[in-house]
Scaffold this active site. Structure first.
Site, PDB file in Angstrom:
ATOM      1  N   HIS A 142     -33.933 124.463 -16.457  1.00 21.16           N
ATOM      2  CA  HIS A 142     -34.463 125.822 -16.609  1.00 21.16           C
ATOM      3  C   HIS A 142     -34.775 126.478 -15.265  1.00 21.16           C
ATOM      4  CE1 HIS A 142     -38.545 123.842 -16.490  1.00 21.16           C
ATOM      5  NE2 HIS A 142     -38.879 124.971 -15.892  1.00 21.16           N
ATOM      6  N   ASP A 172     -33.344 118.687 -19.900  1.00 23.02           N
ATOM      7  CA  ASP A 172     -33.800 119.690 -18.934  1.00 23.02           C
ATOM      8  C   ASP A 172     -33.655 119.206 -17.494  1.00 23.02           C
ATOM      9  OD1 ASP A 172     -34.645 122.220 -18.255  1.00 23.02           O
ATOM     10  OD2 ASP A 172     -36.767 121.687 -18.212  1.00 23.02           O
ATOM     11  N   GLY A 249     -44.010 126.708 -10.856  1.00 24.25           N
ATOM     12  CA  GLY A 249     -43.386 126.439  -9.572  1.00 24.25           C
ATOM     13  C   GLY A 249     -43.232 124.965  -9.291  1.00 24.25           C
ATOM     14  N   ASN A 250     -43.980 124.127 -10.024  1.00 20.17           N
ATOM     15  CA  ASN A 250     -43.841 122.681  -9.890  1.00 20.17           C
ATOM     16  C   ASN A 250     -42.627 122.145 -10.644  1.00 20.17           C
ATOM     17  OD1 ASN A 250     -47.179 122.568  -9.479  1.00 20.17           O
ATOM     18  ND2 ASN A 250     -46.013 121.025  -8.372  1.00 20.17           N
ATOM     19  N   SER A 251     -42.041 122.964 -11.511  1.00 20.78           N
ATOM     20  CA  SER A 251     -40.883 122.503 -12.280  1.00 20.78           C
ATOM     21  C   SER A 251     -39.799 121.968 -11.359  1.00 20.78           C
ATOM     22  CB  SER A 251     -40.299 123.653 -13.098  1.00 20.78           C
ATOM     23  OG  SER A 251     -41.017 123.839 -14.282  1.00 20.78           O
ATOM     24  N   GLY A 307     -25.111 108.048 -35.456  1.00 15.70           N
ATOM     25  CA  GLY A 307     -24.422 108.715 -36.552  1.00 15.70           C
ATOM     26  C   GLY A 307     -25.273 108.834 -37.790  1.00 15.70           C
TER      27      GLY A 307
END
Length: 509
Positions: A142, A172, A249-251, A307
């Site tokens: 992101h 992510d 901002g730490n992402s 499955g």
């Protein structure tokens, strides 16, 4: 106000060192010297001569010293700016928007209106971690989503333009690269060895503050918080939860242990306000390493599936809904019940039946659906796993050969995918009724749009009709395959939505 789970999406924390209890030495005599410092070798870095230090207070309490871990880690964490122009719908998918933060009030006029962005204004920002000397950097999907250009700034303020190598919305995680050598980097730690209560540091760029370090402990492991389902079709969530302060901002920043080893990639926070409220979540390093290795080797993530469609028996709402629909009396407990079997999946071929409760995969306990996703999602198509199920009160073990979503039981690279697989949808010929309804002579109906595919990115949805590709009429998926099979560069897509409105959008092969 209702609690929300949201992405941490903007900068780094200033160095903040937290002190507290960590452990007592097996040699109690060491605790009697108020000025002594014991050096404890890191068992995973002994060969490299790496050490961690602990200070002993006059009270005899062991005080952790985070300076070495911070010094080792901070230069390997970078700032990332995303220069792009996401659509309103795409912005809405990310609870954090770069310009919604008070730190960036300067970008608004007095009426609170956002000025029109230009090419020099980033649409988002976050953090990343250098994982090799030759410039590979791991971050969050992101953080880099919808970017036209990615700008990476090192801790020494050198700036580079980064190349996107690959992404995995289901975890992510994204991998980018800059052209540089001899870079400081962090080594992956076996995150399965991390313990609840262990000290960790969060390093990143919150609120645009470069090279910020905060400290806390591991609060929990294996958390599933339901945040990745908005961007991935088959999300895998097994977060490390920490109370180290994580903010917008730490992402994409680093979660490291006291030896400065990478244990996770900071991804989300639990907050009412959008800022730190005491709970942050990081993708564990073992899962990150698997994704990164696959992207570097194959160009995409290799993920195997059993499955099945399953019911998480710890989920009261899911169990209640299943009972209501199927007139059953399931009870909440641990495990995953097989509700449906895929026709060409490995589970049905191995002998697993509907109603079986999955208890273990390769010796790892399956208590929740998240635990099952991690145990299986870390494998590749073609891998054989031992699946222990409970049926009528008795335990049975089956050897299941994993497959991908298309039913393949072999590893495939990005080059092995068909054009329609790359585009992320299926195509059906139009009926005469549909041609009359829309007043057209040719086209293909779009179905099964993948939320991480190219067509989804340009706005094509289920039920839309593609009229032309690169100016050529299409009537089947084979037509699309022939037009784009050897094509490189820009692609033009002419399509009709459900209301008969015609659009032309494009992407690059």
């Amino acid at each position: 106000m209702k609690n929300i789970l949201t992405y941490a999406f903007v900068g780094v924390l200033s160095a903040g060192t937290t002190y507290g209890l960590i452990q007592y030495s097996s040699d109690n005599n060491l605790l009697n010297d108020s000025n002594s410092i014991i050096t404890q070798a890191d068992p995973e870095a002994e060969a490299d001569g790496k050490f961690a230090t602990y200070n002993y207070a006059s009270s005899g309490t062991v005080m952790p010293d985070f300076t070495q871990a911070a010094d080792k880690s901070v230069n390997a964490v970078v700032s990332i700016k995303n220069f792009g122009n996401p659509s309103a719908s795409q912005r809405g998918q990310n609870p954090f928007d770069f310009f919604n933060d008070p730190f960036f009030d300067q970008f608004f006029d007095q009426r609170g209106r956002r000025p029109q962005r230009d090419e020099n204004t980033p649409s988002g920002a976050g953090s990343g971690v250098i994982i090799s000397t030759d410039g590979y950097i791991v971050t969050n999907n992101h953080v880099i989503a919808n970017a036209d250009k990615l700008e990476v700034t090192l801790n020494n303020q050198q700036t580079y333009t980064a190349k996107l190598i690959g992404t995995d919305p289901n975890t992510d995680i994204a991998l980018i690269k800059i052209d540089e050598d001899n870079l400081p980097h962090l080594s992956f730690y076996n995150s399965d060895q991390i313990k609840v209560g262990e000290w960790v540091l969060a390093i990143g760029n919150p609120f645009g503050l470069n090279s910020t370090v905060t400290a806390g402990i591991v609060s929990a492991k294996g958390r599933g918080i339901g945040i990745l389902s908005q961007n991935g079709d088959h999300p895998i969530e097994s977060f490390i939860q920490t109370d180290a302060a994580i903010n917008p901002g730490n992402s994409g920043g680093a979660l490291v242990n006291t030896y400065g080893h990478l244990v996770g990639i900071n991804t989300a926070i639990y907050s009412k306000t959008g800022s730190n409220a005491g709970y942050g979540f990081a993708v564990p390093s073992n899962l990150v390493k698997k994704v990164v290795d696959d992207i570097k080797t194959y160009g995409m993530v290799q993920r195997g599936y059993i499955g099945i469609q399953g019911i998480d028996l710890t989920n009261e709402a899911a169990v209640r809904d299943y009972n209501r629909i199927n007139k059953t009396e399931l009870k909440t407990t641990q495990g995953v019940m097989v509700a449906e079997l895929s026709e060409n999946g490995g589970a049905i071929e191995a002998g697993i039946e509907e109603g079986d409760i999955i208890r273990e995969v390769d010796g790892k306990k399956v208590t929740t659906f998240n635990a099952l996703s991690v145990a299986v999602g870390s494998k590749k198509p073609g891998d054989i796993v031992d699946v222990k199920v409970e049926r009528n009160g008795k335990m049975r073990t089956y050897k299941v050969k994993l497959k991908d979503l298309q039913g393949n039981d072999t590893v495939r690279s990005l080059d092995d995918l068909t054009i329609t697989e790359k585009m992320g949808a299926k195509f059906e010929p139009l009926t005469n009724k549909q041609k009359v309804q829309y007043g057209i002579e040719s086209g293909v109906l779009v179905t099964d749009v993948n939320r991480t595919g190219i067509l989804q990115e340009i706005g094509v949805q289920n039920g839309y009709i593609i009229l032309k590709i690169n100016g050529k009429e299409v009537n089947s998926g084979d037509d699309i395959e022939k037009i784009l099979k050897k094509h490189k560069g820009n692609v033009s897509v002419n399509f009709v939505d459900r209301y008969g409105r015609i659009y032309t959008k494009g992407f690059k092969m």
